[in-house]
Design a protein around this motif. Structure first.
Motif, PDB file in Angstrom:
ATOM      1  N   TYR A 195       0.847  -1.190   0.000  1.00 50.47           N
ATOM      2  CA  TYR A 195       0.000   0.000   0.000  1.00 50.47           C
ATOM      3  C   TYR A 195       0.885   1.243   0.000  1.00 50.47           C
ATOM      4  O   TYR A 195       2.007   1.223   0.517  1.00 50.47           O
ATOM      5  CB  TYR A 195      -0.920  -0.003   1.223  1.00 50.47           C
ATOM      6  N   MET A 196       0.359   2.330  -0.528  1.00 55.95           N
ATOM      7  CA  MET A 196       1.155   3.536  -0.703  1.00 55.95           C
ATOM      8  C   MET A 196       0.620   4.697   0.144  1.00 55.95           C
ATOM      9  O   MET A 196      -0.586   4.936   0.191  1.00 55.95           O
ATOM     10  CB  MET A 196       1.161   3.975  -2.170  1.00 55.95           C
ATOM     11  N   THR A 197       1.559   5.411   0.781  1.00 54.03           N
ATOM     12  CA  THR A 197       1.298   6.703   1.400  1.00 54.03           C
ATOM     13  C   THR A 197       2.365   7.660   0.899  1.00 54.03           C
ATOM     14  O   THR A 197       3.558   7.392   1.063  1.00 54.03           O
ATOM     15  CB  THR A 197       1.350   6.623   2.937  1.00 54.03           C
ATOM     16  N   VAL A 198       1.954   8.745   0.258  1.00 49.13           N
ATOM     17  CA  VAL A 198       2.902   9.655  -0.386  1.00 49.13           C
ATOM     18  C   VAL A 198       3.118  10.871   0.505  1.00 49.13           C
ATOM     19  O   VAL A 198       2.161  11.513   0.954  1.00 49.13           O
ATOM     20  CB  VAL A 198       2.393  10.101  -1.773  1.00 49.13           C
ATOM     21  N   PHE A 199       4.407  11.187   0.771  1.00 46.77           N
ATOM     22  CA  PHE A 199       4.784  12.354   1.560  1.00 46.77           C
ATOM     23  C   PHE A 199       5.081  13.515   0.616  1.00 46.77           C
ATOM     24  O   PHE A 199       6.005  13.433  -0.203  1.00 46.77           O
ATOM     25  CB  PHE A 199       6.045  12.089   2.392  1.00 46.77           C
ATOM     26  N   THR A 200       4.311  14.584   0.745  1.00 48.76           N
ATOM     27  CA  THR A 200       4.579  15.785  -0.056  1.00 48.76           C
ATOM     28  C   THR A 200       4.597  17.005   0.860  1.00 48.76           C
ATOM     29  O   THR A 200       3.959  17.012   1.912  1.00 48.76           O
ATOM     30  CB  THR A 200       3.500  15.998  -1.142  1.00 48.76           C
ATOM     31  N   LEU A 201       5.331  18.023   0.451  1.00 47.81           N
ATOM     32  CA  LEU A 201       5.366  19.286   1.186  1.00 47.81           C
ATOM     33  C   LEU A 201       4.332  20.233   0.608  1.00 47.81           C
ATOM     34  O   LEU A 201       4.249  20.403  -0.613  1.00 47.81           O
ATOM     35  CB  LEU A 201       6.755  19.920   1.109  1.00 47.81           C
ATOM     36  N   GLN A 202       3.551  20.829   1.490  1.00 49.85           N
ATOM     37  CA  GLN A 202       2.549  21.788   1.031  1.00 49.85           C
ATOM     38  C   GLN A 202       3.210  22.991   0.368  1.00 49.85           C
ATOM     39  O   GLN A 202       2.704  23.524  -0.618  1.00 49.85           O
ATOM     40  CB  GLN A 202       1.684  22.221   2.208  1.00 49.85           C
ATOM     41  N   ASP A 203       4.339  23.417   0.907  1.00 51.10           N
ATOM     42  CA  ASP A 203       5.090  24.545   0.351  1.00 51.10           C
ATOM     43  C   ASP A 203       6.542  24.119   0.173  1.00 51.10           C
ATOM     44  O   ASP A 203       7.414  24.436   0.996  1.00 51.10           O
ATOM     45  CB  ASP A 203       4.998  25.754   1.283  1.00 51.10           C
ATOM     46  N   LEU A 207      11.810  24.556   1.598  1.00 50.61           N
ATOM     47  CA  LEU A 207      12.946  23.673   1.846  1.00 50.61           C
ATOM     48  C   LEU A 207      14.258  24.298   1.373  1.00 50.61           C
ATOM     49  O   LEU A 207      15.330  23.952   1.857  1.00 50.61           O
ATOM     50  CB  LEU A 207      12.717  22.320   1.159  1.00 50.61           C
ATOM     51  N   GLY A 208      14.173  25.212   0.425  1.00 50.86           N
ATOM     52  CA  GLY A 208      15.366  25.919  -0.023  1.00 50.86           C
ATOM     53  C   GLY A 208      16.126  25.233  -1.129  1.00 50.86           C
ATOM     54  O   GLY A 208      17.148  25.755  -1.601  1.00 50.86           O
ATOM     55  N   ARG A 209      15.645  24.083  -1.574  1.00 47.68           N
ATOM     56  CA  ARG A 209      16.280  23.397  -2.709  1.00 47.68           C
ATOM     57  C   ARG A 209      15.256  22.452  -3.337  1.00 47.68           C
ATOM     58  O   ARG A 209      14.218  22.155  -2.751  1.00 47.68           O
ATOM     59  CB  ARG A 209      17.530  22.643  -2.275  1.00 47.68           C
ATOM     60  N   GLU A 210      15.575  21.982  -4.517  1.00 43.00           N
ATOM     61  CA  GLU A 210      14.641  21.122  -5.241  1.00 43.00           C
ATOM     62  C   GLU A 210      14.447  19.808  -4.491  1.00 43.00           C
ATOM     63  O   GLU A 210      15.387  19.243  -3.937  1.00 43.00           O
ATOM     64  CB  GLU A 210      15.176  20.848  -6.651  1.00 43.00           C
ATOM     65  N   SER A 211      13.211  19.340  -4.481  1.00 45.12           N
ATOM     66  CA  SER A 211      12.905  18.060  -3.828  1.00 45.12           C
ATOM     67  C   SER A 211      11.821  17.356  -4.618  1.00 45.12           C
ATOM     68  O   SER A 211      11.165  17.946  -5.475  1.00 45.12           O
ATOM     69  CB  SER A 211      12.441  18.296  -2.386  1.00 45.12           C
ATOM     70  N   GLN A 212      11.647  16.081  -4.326  1.00 43.17           N
ATOM     71  CA  GLN A 212      10.530  15.341  -4.915  1.00 43.17           C
ATOM     72  C   GLN A 212       9.932  14.434  -3.865  1.00 43.17           C
ATOM     73  O   GLN A 212      10.607  14.030  -2.911  1.00 43.17           O
ATOM     74  CB  GLN A 212      10.982  14.548  -6.138  1.00 43.17           C
ATOM     75  N   PRO A 213       8.644  14.136  -3.965  1.00 45.92           N
ATOM     76  CA  PRO A 213       7.935  13.389  -2.923  1.00 45.92           C
ATOM     77  C   PRO A 213       8.540  12.008  -2.676  1.00 45.92           C
ATOM     78  O   PRO A 213       9.215  11.435  -3.535  1.00 45.92           O
ATOM     79  CB  PRO A 213       6.504  13.296  -3.449  1.00 45.92           C
ATOM     80  N   ILE A 214       8.266  11.508  -1.497  1.00 47.10           N
ATOM     81  CA  ILE A 214       8.697  10.167  -1.090  1.00 47.10           C
ATOM     82  C   ILE A 214       7.460   9.307  -0.885  1.00 47.10           C
ATOM     83  O   ILE A 214       6.438   9.762  -0.349  1.00 47.10           O
ATOM     84  CB  ILE A 214       9.502  10.226   0.220  1.00 47.10           C
ATOM     85  N   HIS A 292       6.326  15.250 -10.378  1.00 48.92           N
ATOM     86  CA  HIS A 292       5.121  16.064 -10.533  1.00 48.92           C
ATOM     87  C   HIS A 292       3.880  15.317 -10.044  1.00 48.92           C
ATOM     88  O   HIS A 292       2.811  15.396 -10.650  1.00 48.92           O
ATOM     89  CB  HIS A 292       4.960  16.471 -11.996  1.00 48.92           C
ATOM     90  N   PHE A 293       4.037  14.624  -8.922  1.00 54.05           N
ATOM     91  CA  PHE A 293       2.914  13.900  -8.342  1.00 54.05           C
ATOM     92  C   PHE A 293       1.806  14.887  -7.945  1.00 54.05           C
ATOM     93  O   PHE A 293       2.054  15.917  -7.313  1.00 54.05           O
ATOM     94  CB  PHE A 293       3.378  13.128  -7.093  1.00 54.05           C
ATOM     95  N   GLN A 294       0.589  14.565  -8.309  1.00 50.81           N
ATOM     96  CA  GLN A 294      -0.576  15.365  -7.945  1.00 50.81           C
ATOM     97  C   GLN A 294      -1.606  14.469  -7.283  1.00 50.81           C
ATOM     98  O   GLN A 294      -1.976  13.431  -7.823  1.00 50.81           O
ATOM     99  CB  GLN A 294      -1.189  16.039  -9.183  1.00 50.81           C
ATOM    100  N   ALA A 441      17.520  12.981  -1.829  1.00 47.11           N
ATOM    101  CA  ALA A 441      18.171  13.057  -0.524  1.00 47.11           C
ATOM    102  C   ALA A 441      17.601  14.200   0.312  1.00 47.11           C
ATOM    103  O   ALA A 441      17.447  14.083   1.530  1.00 47.11           O
ATOM    104  CB  ALA A 441      19.677  13.238  -0.703  1.00 47.11           C
ATOM    105  N   ALA A 442      17.277  15.323  -0.358  1.00 52.70           N
ATOM    106  CA  ALA A 442      16.708  16.461   0.361  1.00 52.70           C
ATOM    107  C   ALA A 442      15.394  16.075   1.031  1.00 52.70           C
ATOM    108  O   ALA A 442      15.124  16.448   2.177  1.00 52.70           O
ATOM    109  CB  ALA A 442      16.505  17.631  -0.598  1.00 52.70           C
ATOM    110  N   MET A 443      14.560  15.330   0.320  1.00 53.38           N
ATOM    111  CA  MET A 443      13.279  14.912   0.892  1.00 53.38           C
ATOM    112  C   MET A 443      13.453  13.788   1.910  1.00 53.38           C
ATOM    113  O   MET A 443      12.664  13.656   2.850  1.00 53.38           O
ATOM    114  CB  MET A 443      12.337  14.471  -0.226  1.00 53.38           C
ATOM    115  N   ALA A 444      14.531  12.994   1.738  1.00 51.77           N
ATOM    116  CA  ALA A 444      14.762  11.890   2.666  1.00 51.77           C
ATOM    117  C   ALA A 444      15.006  12.377   4.085  1.00 51.77           C
ATOM    118  O   ALA A 444      14.738  11.655   5.057  1.00 51.77           O
ATOM    119  CB  ALA A 444      15.945  11.048   2.194  1.00 51.77           C
ATOM    120  N   TYR A 445      15.485  13.608   4.216  1.00 51.69           N
ATOM    121  CA  TYR A 445      15.755  14.123   5.550  1.00 51.69           C
ATOM    122  C   TYR A 445      14.490  14.324   6.380  1.00 51.69           C
ATOM    123  O   TYR A 445      14.553  14.461   7.607  1.00 51.69           O
ATOM    124  CB  TYR A 445      16.539  15.440   5.465  1.00 51.69           C
ATOM    125  N   ILE A 446      13.334  14.350   5.741  1.00 52.30           N
ATOM    126  CA  ILE A 446      12.093  14.480   6.517  1.00 52.30           C
ATOM    127  C   ILE A 446      11.610  13.126   7.032  1.00 52.30           C
ATOM    128  O   ILE A 446      10.678  13.064   7.837  1.00 52.30           O
ATOM    129  CB  ILE A 446      10.973  15.162   5.686  1.00 52.30           C
TER     130      ILE A 446
END
Length: 949
Positions: A195-203, A207-214, A292-294, A441-446
């Protein structure tokens, strides 16, 4: 005394004697039927002549009770009742040429009212009522064989002061859940689907650098999680949105291996933890989502949502190899890992062609172990090992940002972290270029913060399952969160504060406590319709006392679920797989986690869960889940209902309520309908709301005390609900202090006069009538002179209590008549009370009149002292098994400056605070500091002052 020779004195004596003679002659001239003999005139003769007089001989002692002795016995019994009761009240009625007397005993008497037999003389009728009352007391065991009160040596109802048995500071060590059981229950085999749960940042820009969802991939479907606030950079935050997708996706064995490799690479490169490869023992996996996950509501799991190109590249490569032929562009925007120091990670920004490896380290660089040259700065090997390694002298220098070793993004940056330098200048050859793209890696820190909060939510869900309750996850977690050693001590400087845990339970406890009081009041009122108000209070206390809540919680092991520890860098990692490298790799066996919880904390969590159950479903007025929560928490047959409608099913209409109403009672109902717009189905019930206890009953209708008991809790709930939602950011201490104004006798009495309720009170005491009339004139004048001020009622003297009582009893009558329709209470509040309290700030001074609040403000604000406490302790009897009383003391910098004693901790604190105020009155700040050795700066948080109620 008469002065000799004083003509004025002599004349005064002659006038008095003359007046006496005139009055005597007048009285002697009256006919026989006009002579006033008094109640006891010829009493002995009447008693002898009366053939129906009764006596009672106690068979065990031979003691004899007579009409003559019954008055003394009853008077002695009443005088021995606790809390300084009023004397018995005798109410005489004439019927068919004879007198019938009813004796009304104080509210805390086990027998409330008894009627004697009819007699031709009032004095005998009075003694008959006293005789019957003594017989009733003897039958109930309240008088012993010698007709002496048994409550001198016999305890009142068990646990009547049960709330005193709970110490604020007593604590014990308990097991603590660290991981939700869902992980352990699901692992152990290779899953066929995930099963999938997608982590995305509202803003994400914060974060100050490019990221992509996990993507979090789990063996079981996750619930819908509330968003999580993350502190991404200094003064930059964003909500982390956790999108739980519908359905699952099939996962072949080869695909699972690739996901497992990606997950372990994240642990190794980002967090410096190397785990064994054991897919069956994994609790969950991670994967990069497409950039570009929506999310759309109802979105389903799909293979296409994962960026498989990154997953496959990580699976096939250990690292991105750098060599001297790599272009400058290729080393930009990379995630760099120190091979020997797990705390050093970098984001590469660009190549600095103007710098060489042997150049001195620029002054703006973040500190490192070696600072001689840029190459030295890059290599973290120990001195002996450095000698054995030769590096390319002509390799480029990369300008980079050192990544703060910060895992808890649930909390704001510490002040020391805000001042840390992050600029770095490194050479590429000694470093490892991670195969993880910088955006991943940037998103992995969350991940640590996200997993920590997800697991807390899952444990809160297990709490709800344990209790059989449906509660919103955010409220469930809030209800079991204790973020300091003294969470329940409002306004005190928090001890061992666990940062980043979110909201703690204290506000939910505040509203849950109020609902608990209302729910148990309704239940006790329904199942014991004929008990007096005192027994109602005792029964309710048995249900709501901290000791009872604590016992139920211990039985259910609720302590395991309480969140008392914030984010831990040692426990967020998955269990089940073996750690091969990194801190903690040498540990063997399962670790048992313990936490220290106060007894009162465990009880408070019970009330907070009731509050959470109420708020989860109360948007449409549904209180069924809160009712069920009360039943679960009190664990007693006196509250055994599962939904609101069950209360009315418990209620059996008493005969007085359904009897035919008289013209007077119907007229009262008509007046009330014209005034308030509510039509009473049972006018006799309404009349009961206005019958003062001095009458005991009025034409078979009981006094208002039972309805007042019920209405008090209903009004309390309406007031708390109002201020709780109107002031969402206020702490419970502030809410409690300002609730005092809404439910105070002073306000309710003023409201009673404003609404005209006071005109309908039925009582037998002319003194009470005079007091009511005098107060009504004063409050009406105060309103006229107020120029529209809403707090005009605060300026008058204290009113007679019966005026406030009838407001509560009237609400109780409406509630019962409407078949327990709580919306009628809310309607009354909105129409008649809300207007006074739209702006609660005007009652700040009113709240400050409370001694505990006043002392807190005096010490903390006026004298600038923050090192003080108001502590209470129980004093046991000589046997050490029963609480005798409570003693409280005000302690300032270790000095006891005042104390107080009472039967309850709360009252003892109030008395101690009042005594301290008297002692400190007029003390100048400099004198206070000298006398008590106070060196506080005045900007610290105030310490524990209890709860003002």
């Amino acid at each position: 005394m008469v002065e000799e020779g004083n003509l004025f004195h002599m004349q005064a004596v002659r006038d008095v004697r003359k007046g006496e003679d005139v009055l005597r002659l007048f009285c002697e001239a009256l006919p026989a039927d006009r002579l006033l003999q008094g109640h006891d005139a010829n009493l002995e003769d009447a008693l002898i002549k009366e053939k129906l007089l009764r006596t009672f001989l106690d068979p065990s002692s031979g003691a004899k009770l007579t009409y003559a002795s019954s008055l003394v016995v009853l008077s002695h019994f009443v005088s021995c009742l606790p809390e300084n009761p009023l004397p018995p009240n005798f109410v005489m009625r004439a019927e068919h040429g004879q007198y019938t007397c009813e004796v009304v005993l104080p509210a805390n008497s086990p027998v409330h009212a008894v009627t004697g037999r009819p007699y031709s003389k009032k004095s005998i009728a009075k003694r008959s009522a006293a005789f019957e009352a003594c017989l009733r007391l003897r039958e109930g065991g309240h008088l012993d064989e010698n007709f002496l009160p048994t409550h001198h040596h016999k305890h009142l109802p068990a646990m009547r002061n049960a709330h005193l048995a709970m110490s604020l500071h007593k604590s014990s060590s308990y097991d603590m859940k660290v991981k939700p059981k869902i992980w352990e229950e699901s692992r152990g085999s290779l899953p066929a689907s995930l099963y999938m749960t997608v982590f995305t940042l509202q803003d994400p820009d914060q974060l100050g650098r490019e990221s992509q969802p996990i993507v979090l991939l789990t063996r079981t479907q996750m619930p819908d999680f509330p968003p999580v606030l993350l502190h991404l950079q200094i003064d930059k935050t964003s909500q982390l949105i956790l999108h739980t997708l519908n359905g699952s996706v099939p996962i072949p064995r080869e695909t699972l291996s690739r996901l497992n490799a990606f997950t372990l690479r994240v642990y190794k490169d980002v967090f410096n933890k190397k785990f064994e490869v054991n897919e069956a023992a994994m609790s969950y996996w991670f994967a990069p989502a497409i950039k570009h996950f929506q999310y759309t509501p109802g979105k389903r799991c799909s293979h296409d949502l994962i960026d498989w190109a990154i997953v496959n590249y990580v699976f096939e490569n250990e690292a991105w190899e750098w060599n001297i032929d790599r272009s400058n562009e290729e080393v930009q925007d990379r995630y760099l890992v120190d091979r020997w120091d797990g705390s050093r990670r970098f984001w590469s920004i660009k190549v600095r062609p103007d710098l060489r490896p042997q150049d001195p380290v620029p002054a703006d660089a973040a500190p490192a172990k070696y600072m001689n040259t840029i190459l030295d700065y890059t290599v973290s090997l120990f001195a002996k090992s450095r000698k054995n390694v030769v590096w390319l002298p002509d390799q480029p220098v990369i300008y980079a940002h050192r990544i703060l070793h910060r895992l808890n993004w649930l909390d704001d940056f510490a002040e020391k972290d805000k001042r840390v330098k992050t600029n770095a200048y490194v050479c590429p050859e000694p470093l490892l270029f991670s195969v993880l793209p910088a955006s991943v890696a940037a998103m992995a820190y969350i991940i640590p913060s996200a997993i920590s909060r997800v697991e807390s939510y899952l444990i809160s869900l297990e709490t709800c399952d344990l209790l059989g309750l449906s509660i919103h996850l955010d409220l469930a977690l809030e209800a079991i969160t204790k973020d300091s050693d003294n969470t329940s001590e409002h306004r005190e400087e928090q001890i061992h504060l666990q940062r980043g845990m979110g909201k703690n339970y204290e506000r939910l406890e505040f509203i849950g406590d109020c609902f608990l009081k209302m729910a148990t009041s309704i239940s006790v009122f329904c199942i014991k319709p004929h008990e007096n108000e005192f027994e109602y209070h005792v029964r309710r206390m048995l249900l709501v006392c901290n000791q009872n809540l604590f016992n139920v919680a211990i039985k259910r092991k609720l302590y395991e679920y309480v969140r008392s520890v914030g984010f831990s860098r040692r426990t967020w990692y998955p269990e089940g797989i073996k750690l091969l490298e990194g801190k903690g790799s040498t540990k063997t066996g399962a670790e048992v986690h313990k936490h220290q919880l106060g007894d009162k904390t465990v009880a408070d969590v019970c009330e907070a869960l009731i509050g959470a159950a109420l708020l989860s479903h109360n948007s449409n007025g549904n209180m069924d889940m809160a009712v069920k929560a009360v039943t679960v928490m009190v664990g007693c047959p006196d509250h055994d209902v599962l939904e609101w409608a069950d209360y009315y099913k418990l209620y059996k209409l008493p005969p007085y309520q359904v009897a035919e109403a008289s013209a007077v009672q119907r007229n009262l109902a008509m007046q009330i309908e014209n005034k308030f717009g509510y039509s009473f189905k049972y006018p006799r019930l309404l009349m009961s709301a206005f019958v003062h206890p001095s009458l005991a009953s009025f034409g078979g209708i009981p006094c208002y005390q039972r309805l007042e008991f019920l209405g008090d809790s209903l009004l309390d709930m309406a007031c708390v609900n109002f201020i709780f939602h109107r002031h969402p950011d206020r702490d419970p201490q502030w809410l409690t202090e300002h609730k005092m104004a809404l439910v105070s006798n002073k306000f309710l009495a003023a409201l009673s006069v404003k609404l005209g309720l006071h005109k309908h009170i039925r009582f037998s005491s002319p003194a009470i009538e005079a007091q009511n009339r005098e107060y009504a004139q004063e409050i009406e004048e105060a309103e006229r002179e107020s120029n529209g001020a809403r707090d005009y009622w605060t300026t008058t003297k204290n009113p007679p209590k019966c005026l406030s009582d009838v407001v509560e009893s009237y609400l109780g009558a409406i509630f019962v008549d409407s078949e327990f329709d709580y919306s009628q209470i809310e309607r009354f509040f909105d129409n008649h009370i809300r207007w006074f309290f739209e702006d609660l700030s005007i009652y700040d001074t009113f709240a400050n009149h409370h001694p505990v609040t006043h002392l807190n403000n005096l010490l903390n604000l006026s004298l600038g002292c923050s090192s003080y406490r108001i502590m209470s302790s129980a004093v046991l009897n000589a046997m050490g098994d029963t609480i005798k009383h409570q003693v409280a003391a005000v302690i300032v910098h270790g000095h006891v400056i005042a104390s107080g004693q009472a039967t309850s901790s709360k009252t003892a604190k109030v008395r101690a605070a009042a005594n301290a105020l008297e002692k400190l009155r007029g003390t100048a700040p400099y004198e206070f500091r000298r006398k008590y050795g106070c060196a506080c700066t005045g900007d610290e948080a105030a310490v524990e002052v209890g709860t003002a109620v």
